[in-house]
Structures are given as C-alpha cells and as structure tokens.
Design an enzyme around this catalytic site. Structure first.
Site, mmCIF file in Angstrom:
data_model
loop_
_atom_site.group_PDB
_atom_site.id
_atom_site.type_symbol
_atom_site.label_atom_id
_atom_site.label_comp_id
_atom_site.label_asym_id
_atom_site.label_seq_id
_atom_site.Cartn_x
_atom_site.Cartn_y
_atom_site.Cartn_z
ATOM 1 N N ASP A 58 -17.610 5.391 46.945
ATOM 2 C CA ASP A 58 -18.284 5.446 45.880
ATOM 3 C C ASP A 58 -18.392 5.285 44.072
ATOM 4 O O ASP A 58 -18.626 7.318 43.544
ATOM 5 C CB ASP A 58 -18.111 7.139 46.462
ATOM 6 C CG ASP A 58 -19.223 8.115 45.921
ATOM 7 O OD1 ASP A 58 -20.005 8.081 46.128
ATOM 8 O OD2 ASP A 58 -18.711 9.184 45.819
ATOM 9 N N LEU A 85 -14.218 22.533 36.607
ATOM 10 C CA LEU A 85 -14.406 21.349 35.714
ATOM 11 C C LEU A 85 -16.115 20.751 36.462
ATOM 12 O O LEU A 85 -17.138 20.033 36.101
ATOM 13 C CB LEU A 85 -13.430 20.621 35.650
ATOM 14 C CG LEU A 85 -12.664 21.073 34.508
ATOM 15 C CD1 LEU A 85 -11.805 20.269 34.417
ATOM 16 C CD2 LEU A 85 -12.998 21.797 33.098
ATOM 17 N N GLY A 86 -15.731 21.525 38.222
ATOM 18 C CA GLY A 86 -16.946 20.324 38.494
ATOM 19 C C GLY A 86 -16.697 20.837 40.701
ATOM 20 O O GLY A 86 -15.249 21.303 40.148
ATOM 21 N N PHE A 127 -15.565 17.989 49.063
ATOM 22 C CA PHE A 127 -14.258 18.015 49.572
ATOM 23 C C PHE A 127 -14.015 19.381 48.521
ATOM 24 O O PHE A 127 -12.249 19.776 48.956
ATOM 25 C CB PHE A 127 -13.209 16.997 49.538
ATOM 26 C CG PHE A 127 -13.785 16.155 50.525
ATOM 27 C CD1 PHE A 127 -14.090 15.733 51.487
ATOM 28 C CD2 PHE A 127 -14.654 15.035 49.523
ATOM 29 C CE1 PHE A 127 -14.329 14.781 52.717
ATOM 30 C CE2 PHE A 127 -15.789 13.893 50.477
ATOM 31 C CZ PHE A 127 -15.131 14.101 51.877
ATOM 32 N N GLY A 128 -13.805 19.711 47.404
ATOM 33 C CA GLY A 128 -13.857 21.038 46.910
ATOM 34 C C GLY A 128 -13.453 21.128 45.905
ATOM 35 O O GLY A 128 -14.731 20.281 44.685
ATOM 36 N N SER A 129 -13.342 21.963 44.387
ATOM 37 C CA SER A 129 -13.596 22.467 42.919
ATOM 38 C C SER A 129 -12.075 21.792 42.303
ATOM 39 O O SER A 129 -11.173 22.242 42.982
ATOM 40 C CB SER A 129 -13.858 24.142 42.680
ATOM 41 O OG SER A 129 -14.868 24.138 43.542
ATOM 42 N N VAL A 130 -12.577 20.859 41.194
ATOM 43 C CA VAL A 130 -11.991 21.457 40.384
ATOM 44 C C VAL A 130 -12.024 22.189 38.770
ATOM 45 O O VAL A 130 -12.881 22.328 38.738
ATOM 46 C CB VAL A 130 -12.087 19.424 39.575
ATOM 47 C CG1 VAL A 130 -11.315 18.745 38.729
ATOM 48 C CG2 VAL A 130 -12.378 18.781 41.272
ATOM 49 N N GLY A 154 -16.808 19.097 44.008
ATOM 50 C CA GLY A 154 -17.579 17.994 45.080
ATOM 51 C C GLY A 154 -17.435 18.017 46.306
ATOM 52 O O GLY A 154 -17.867 19.295 46.633
ATOM 53 N N LYS A 205 -7.695 19.394 41.339
ATOM 54 C CA LYS A 205 -8.571 19.969 42.571
ATOM 55 C C LYS A 205 -7.940 20.654 44.047
ATOM 56 O O LYS A 205 -6.849 20.521 44.139
ATOM 57 C CB LYS A 205 -8.578 18.368 42.980
ATOM 58 C CG LYS A 205 -9.845 18.261 43.984
ATOM 59 C CD LYS A 205 -10.094 17.073 44.615
ATOM 60 C CE LYS A 205 -10.536 15.429 44.126
ATOM 61 N NZ LYS A 205 -10.831 14.026 44.814
#
Length: 407
Positions: free
Chosen positions: A376, A260-261, A265-268, A263, A282
């Site tokens: 954020d 899905l995306g 700190f990791g992928s989702v 960031g 996540k």
C-alpha cells in the site's frame, strides 16, 4: 564491537553480541544514534544448548527463565541451583543405575529434543523399543513415534534441552531410565495423582452441569481468544517495545482529543508521554479485526528497525482495547507536503525524500530476515520527520514472505 562504542557518521556499522546465556544478536547503527536489533538466535532462551544442564528442564513464564530437575533427579550442586546460578551444572540421579535391573519412568509433561536421538527402526512396538534400550547400558531414554511407519528412538548419554510443556497432550511421551526402585516409586505416585485428578474432575463436571452449557461455551471462547492474544504479545514481540495500559494512553492523548487522521482499521491520535516525547496512537477498531491487525503490525514493523521506517514505540492490550504507539512525525505525510501552496522545497529535499523511500523499500524487500511486501505504498503512507526524512508507515496490508519468494 563492544556495546559502549559510538561510531561516527560514515559507512553502515554493525556489531555482534554473544551474551553469557548463549544468545547471539546482530545490531546495526541507525541514524537516530541508536543500535537497532536486526537478528538474534535462538528465538527462545530455552533453545540455548544445555541452558539447564544435564537432565534439567527449562521453563519460561512471563519472560523469566527457571530450571528444574526431571523426576528421579536432584541438582548436582544444590547451593548454586538454589541461588539460580550455574543452572548449567544440571542434575544427577537420586539412585545410581544398575544396567540390567533398571526401570523406566514415563514422562508426559516435558519434551525432549529429537536432534540427539538415534532412530532404531527395527523395533516397532513399545516393548521392543524398551528392550533395545534396556539391553544397552548407555541408553538413557527411549520413545516410540506416532508416525507411520512407527520408529523407535533411543537417546544415549546425558539428556539435554528438555522443556516443560503447557499440557501433557502436546508432543509424544518418552521414557527415562532410572534405578528400579525410583522408577517403581515414581510410577506409583503418578498413578495415585492421576486417580485424584480423575475423581476431582468428575465432581467438578457434576457441579458445572447445573449451569448453562451455552454460557460456559461462550465464556470459554472469549477467554481463550484473549489469552491467545496476550500470549502472542508476551512471547513474540520485540524486547524494546513497551506495553502501555489504556489509562496511560488515555492521559497521553488527553482522552483522544486531537485526531491526526483515520484509516481503514482505526483512527490515529496525537499524544505526549510522561517523558515529553510526542507519539501517534493508532486506536484499532473492531475486536476481531483489531486482534488481527495488532498481530500483523507487531510481526512486521514491530520486529524491524530502519531509518526510513516509522518506529513502533509500543502497544496496548488492555481488556477489549487494542492500540499501537508510533513515533510522531512532525511534517505529516508526503501527500500533505506535495499539496502545499507555499514555496516549494528545494530539489535536494525532494531528492532526499525519494531516495529515503527507496531505501526503506529495499530494506523491506531484500534485507529483512523475512521479506515484507508493504502492498500500500502511496503519498499518504510516507511520513516526514522534522528534517523531512521519509519513513514508511501503515503496514495494514503488508505481507510476510520467505527468503525464497520469487520477485
């Protein structure tokens, strides 16, 4: 209000629940037709006053409570104690006291609450503190603090709220009053046990000397780090969160097929649980950073519940894998919503998104037990559910601050 009530839409509804073990909880009724826990005391069942009764010792292992009697005591009612009912009836001495001829047993593997102690500052030595307690027939225990100046602490009456300690080095030892015969017998037994432990430790040390010291140190550090994380997860996470295995999440995400995306700190990844509910998983990256991020999100979003905050469904601590499982948001992020080329949504939908976002921030800043600063807020971190209701997400940079923190 009772737990069976289901209020209709209207003002914010709250209820307080005092259960049989003395825990007080406060719940709010949230938009998804569910009671959300927002506050509870005490934080540990061992903190409930007198949960194990007089001279009972409280111990929690793997979220299961157990009670035992301190040395020199036995259950007041053996039948109910064996069946794990009415632990609060406590324990009694094996041998009655005789005041001036009594002795004392040193206890190092348990802690005793200072709240019920009387400070007797005139005595600054172990012998003086012992004499002060022995001369008062109502004194049941004493301890000498490690502080400067040294303080003599005396306890009177039945001793409550004792807790087992992980190691004998935690906290300060105390001395409990027993009949002279029991004190002598138990002290001698403790001495013999200590000698056996010393002999065994020497033998083990000689054997381990043949192995590489560097290998042992590296293994110990890695093992201790893993245990600290697992202990944190067991002790400090909310009871509604589910612990997933890596295998479960691998199946749910079809081996992490649909991303899905991504960031900082990791992928989702999108996933479907066995109950057919959709989730966003996540997958945290970097072992050290993953542990830090897991702690942060469990201590923030994992301990709160609000209609405009994304819900954390669970977590995964499995070997080196660290993952967080959230509810799936069908309409993606606000950033995607604003960049759509299709017909614009009506003013009511846009106003609802703005209002919901503000409500989520207000809850974090003013209504949480510990204030949370998101740090954020941007369209990418505001997610929209099937009804375009906004929910704040990505607490990767969030900060916990106290109630006295200045705006």
């Amino acid at each position: 209000m009772g737990s069976g009530l289901t209020p209709k839409a209207g003002p914010i509804m709250a209820r307080e629940v005092l259960n049989s073990n003395g825990e007080l909880s406060v719940y709010f009724w949230v938009n998804n037709n569910n009671w959300g826990l927002v506050w509870f005391q005490p934080q540990s069942i061992c903190g409930v006053y007198g949960v194990c009764g007089a001279y009972g010792v409280c111990l929690i292992q793997e979220n299961i409570l157990s009670c035992s009697c301190v040395q020199g005591f036995h259950p007041r009612n053996a039948t109910t104690w064996t069946s794990q009912e009415w632990w609060s009836s406590g324990c009694v001495r094996r041998t009655p006291l005789n005041c001036s001829t009594d002795g004392f047993l040193q206890v190092t593997d348990k802690s005793l609450s200072d709240e019920e102690a009387v400070q007797y500052s005139q005595q600054s030595t172990l012998l003086g503190c012992k004499t002060a307690c022995l001369n008062n027939c109502s004194c049941t225990a004493f301890a000498v603090s490690n502080s400067n100046p040294v303080v003599c602490k005396l306890w009177f009456g039945d001793l409550l709220n004792m807790q087992a300690k992980a190691t004998s080095s935690e906290g300060q030892p105390f001395f409990i009053r027993l009949a002279a015969s029991d004190a002598s017998q138990l002290s001698a037994h403790a001495g013999r046990s200590s000698n056996r432990v010393v002999a065994l430790s020497v033998s083990i040390s000689l054997g381990l000397a043949l192995l590489s010291a560097l290998f042992i140190l590296a293994w110990f550090i890695q093992r201790r780090r893993r245990r600290l994380v697992e202990k944190f997860v067991k002790d400090d996470t909310s009871t509604w969160l589910r612990a997933f295995s890596y295998k479960e999440l691998k199946v749910a995400t079809n081996n992490f097929a649909l991303k899905l995306g991504k960031g900082a700190f990791g992928s989702v990844f999108k996933g479907t649980l066995l109950d057919k509910s959709l989730v966003a998983v996540k997958k945290l990256e970097g072992f050290v950073q993953a542990e830090k991020q897991l702690r942060l999100e469990l201590s923030t979003i994992g301990n709160i519940h609000h209609a405009n905050l994304v819900s954390l469904r669970g977590f995964c601590v499995d070997g080196c894998q660290r993952m967080l499982v959230y509810e799936y948001m069908q309409n993606g992020s606000l950033n995607s919503f604003l960049s759509r080329k299709s017909k614009e949504e009506d003013w009511e939908t846009r106003f609802g998104i703005a209002l919901g976002t503000a409500r989520g921030l207000l809850y974090l800043h003013e209504e949480c037990r510990d204030r949370i600063i998101h740090c954020d807020i941007k369209p990418e971190n505001i997610l929209l559910d099937a009804d375009f209701s906004p929910k704040l997400a990505d607490f990767e940079l969030a900060k916990l601050v106290g109630r006295d923190f200045s705006q």
